[in-house]
Motif scaffolding. Structure first.
Motif, PDB file in Angstrom:
ATOM      1  N   GLU A   1      12.347  21.485-125.848  1.00 28.64           N
ATOM      2  CA  GLU A   1      11.518  20.348-125.429  1.00 28.64           C
ATOM      3  C   GLU A   1      12.300  19.041-125.363  1.00 28.64           C
ATOM      4  O   GLU A   1      11.894  18.092-124.697  1.00 28.64           O
TER       5      GLU A   1
ATOM      6  N   TYR B   1       3.064  21.280-111.675  1.00 30.37           N
ATOM      7  CA  TYR B   1       4.287  20.482-111.809  1.00 30.37           C
ATOM      8  C   TYR B   1       4.911  20.274-110.433  1.00 30.37           C
ATOM      9  O   TYR B   1       4.613  20.985-109.477  1.00 30.37           O
TER      10      TYR B   1
ATOM     11  N   ARG C   1       1.151  28.294-114.949  1.00 29.25           N
ATOM     12  CA  ARG C   1       1.707  27.028-114.459  1.00 29.25           C
ATOM     13  C   ARG C   1       2.163  27.224-113.019  1.00 29.25           C
ATOM     14  O   ARG C   1       2.658  28.286-112.651  1.00 29.25           O
TER      15      ARG C   1
ATOM     16  N   GLN D   1       5.088  16.686-114.696  1.00 33.75           N
ATOM     17  CA  GLN D   1       3.698  17.114-114.658  1.00 33.75           C
ATOM     18  C   GLN D   1       2.935  16.206-113.696  1.00 33.75           C
ATOM     19  O   GLN D   1       3.107  14.984-113.699  1.00 33.75           O
TER      20      GLN D   1
ATOM     21  N   HIS E   1      -1.555  21.615-115.325  1.00 28.74           N
ATOM     22  CA  HIS E   1      -0.839  22.887-115.171  1.00 28.74           C
ATOM     23  C   HIS E   1      -0.019  22.950-113.884  1.00 28.74           C
ATOM     24  O   HIS E   1       0.640  23.954-113.609  1.00 28.74           O
TER      25      HIS E   1
ATOM     26  N   LEU F   1       9.701  24.508-120.744  1.00 26.22           N
ATOM     27  CA  LEU F   1       8.501  25.334-120.733  1.00 26.22           C
ATOM     28  C   LEU F   1       8.701  26.703-121.358  1.00 26.22           C
ATOM     29  O   LEU F   1       7.798  27.241-122.004  1.00 26.22           O
TER      30      LEU F   1
END
Length: 460
Positions: A331, A300, A135, A293, A298, A326
């Motif tokens: 979450e 951010y 990421r 995002q 992938h 992440l």
């Protein structure tokens, strides 16, 4: 064997980037961060922190004057710009070291240099080296802009350069009417400069409550700042050791410095975003969803480079939440964008939380407004012609306090505490039941009982 060199690569070591990198590292993620200028970003180096030091410095001039009413004889006063800047620089250097140690302590790999997205997905190029990451986070912040008028880019400066001026300018033009312009007008005025603030509109601090805008502009004029509305600079020319600024009203001003504070732009250019397919708006702000995002899953982005809520504490919160989501298995974590307190560190300062009266009326229709305007206790002996304004905006049906606004000494310190109550859903009755702390200005927030009359019209 790991598929990528890093789990997270952060481009930009400002407030949001450092927080995301540090928290992710503490969760055990393999993290790298690249920074081409200074650790801590705008806030630490050419923003909030050094600005507050200059505000403190400027405030002493008023304090020395006020002291006479309390029996003090201060005597001869002098101000040395180089001393203030040198002491400021020393503290900023210390803070830079703290940011670096925070990253190193979390196991973050540091690249000192400009990074950009590589040609291959998940790749980053920095200092000629290509690395990969599962990421990638863009947290490059914003940058002040200069206008295109003749001489502006050649002779004008921004808030970035103000903190490193070799000598103190005795005559200053501040172009702009927002946070930064208003703060620097107060700073240079307090330090002894002759200040003219130019704004293209009819009232400074656009977006703030109307009463706040009108009240603070009157107070700033009392301190000696010359505010000219509906006026911009049309040209700047060199005039010996000085600058000659030609204005849109056909007047000319000879000054020592012209400081532009007319806005900031996202620092998204030259990062390879377009080539990677990252969607941006026409101003260069990176578009993100509620998970931070971009259009490339992938990659951010957060903080000022997204040009949403451009405040340091917001970038910090976003960086923390992203790392929690992440790498921390959280979450459900989210940033609460309601009731964000904010302040303008002018002299006197402004602080607000929640909706303006105009926003509240547009959203709820019926609102109750409570307003107070008084001479603070301090100035009954100092003799200074300065007043304080406080205001509560209440949604009538629920009686929930939806807006709090203040202009006056210690305002930012008060509003931070009130923001907690507002986020807890405090009603006007909760404020009314709260015993005031006497004698303080803050107690006025819990003693206001008389509703302000309804506005006569919708004039802006």
């Amino acid at each position: 064997m790991a598929r990528y060199d890093y789990d997270l690569f952060v481009i930009g070591a400002g407030s949001g980037g450092v927080r995301a990198a540090r928290i992710a590292g503490q969760y055990g993620a393999r993290v790298a961060v690249a920074e081409e200028r200074y650790f801590g970003g705008t806030c630490v180096n050419v923003g909030c922190v050094p600005k507050k030091f200059l505000v403190f410095g400027a405030s002493y001039a008023h304090d020395f004057e006020d002291a006479a009413g309390y029996g003090w004889s201060v005597g001869e006063r002098s101000f040395d710009w180089q001393t203030l800047i040198a002491n400021k620089d020393r503290e900023i250097q210390r803070l830079n070291g703290i940011y670096r140690r925070l990253l190193e302590g979390a196991g973050v790999t540091i690249f000192e240099g400009r990074a950009r997205l590589g040609e291959e997905p998940h790749s980053v190029v920095v200092n000629g080296q290509t690395v990969t990451a599962e990421r990638i986070l863009i947290a490059t912040g914003g940058w002040p802009e200069l206008p295109s008028e003749p001489g502006a880019k050649e002779y004008g400066i921004t808030s970035n350069e103000v903190f490193h001026l070799d000598r103190f300018p005795r005559r200053v033009i501040i172009a702009g009417g927002g946070y930064i312009a208003t703060e620097f007008a107060s700073i240079f005025n307090g330090l002894g400069a002759e200040v003219t603030q130019l704004y293209r509109g009819h009232q400074i601090l656009r977006g703030f409550d109307r009463d706040v805008r009108e009240f603070v502009s009157e107070e700033l004029v009392k301190t000696g700042i010359n505010i000219r509305y509906n006026t911009i600079i049309s040209r700047i020319e060199k005039a010996g050791d000085c600058l000659m600024a030609s204005l849109s009203d056909e007047r000319q001003l000879e000054v020592d410095a012209v400081i532009y504070a007319i806005g900031r732009v996202p620092m998204s250019r030259g990062l390879g975003l377009e080539e990677a397919g990252v969607e941006m708006d026409k101003g260069g702000a990176i578009k993100v969803n509620d998970q931070y995002q971009t259009s490339v899953p992938h990659i951010y982005a957060l903080g000022d480079v997204t040009n949403r809520v451009n405040l340091t504490p917001v970038a910090l919160a976003e960086g923390h939440v992203l790392a929690d989501r992440l790498f921390g298995g959280r979450e459900e974590r989210d940033v609460n964008y309601d009731n964000i307190p904010t302040a303008v560190f002018s002299i006197p300062p402004v602080a607000t939380c929640g909706l303006t009266e105009e926003e509240a009326r547009a959203r709820f229709g019926n609102v109750d407004v409570y307003r107070s305007n008084f001479k603070p206790m301090r100035h009954t002996l100092s003799g200074r012609d300065q007043r304080t304004m406080m205001k509560l905006v209440v949604e009538r049906e629920s009686q929930r306090v939806v807006g709090v606004h203040m202009v006056g000494a210690d305002t930012p310190e008060m509003i931070q505490g009130i923001a907690v109550a507002m986020n807890a859903g405090a009603t006007k009755q909760v404020f009314d039941r709260t015993i005031g702390l006497h004698p303080t200005a803050a107690e006025e927030f819990v003693t206001m009982r008389t509703k302000a009359p309804e506005p006569a019209g919708d004039e802006d």
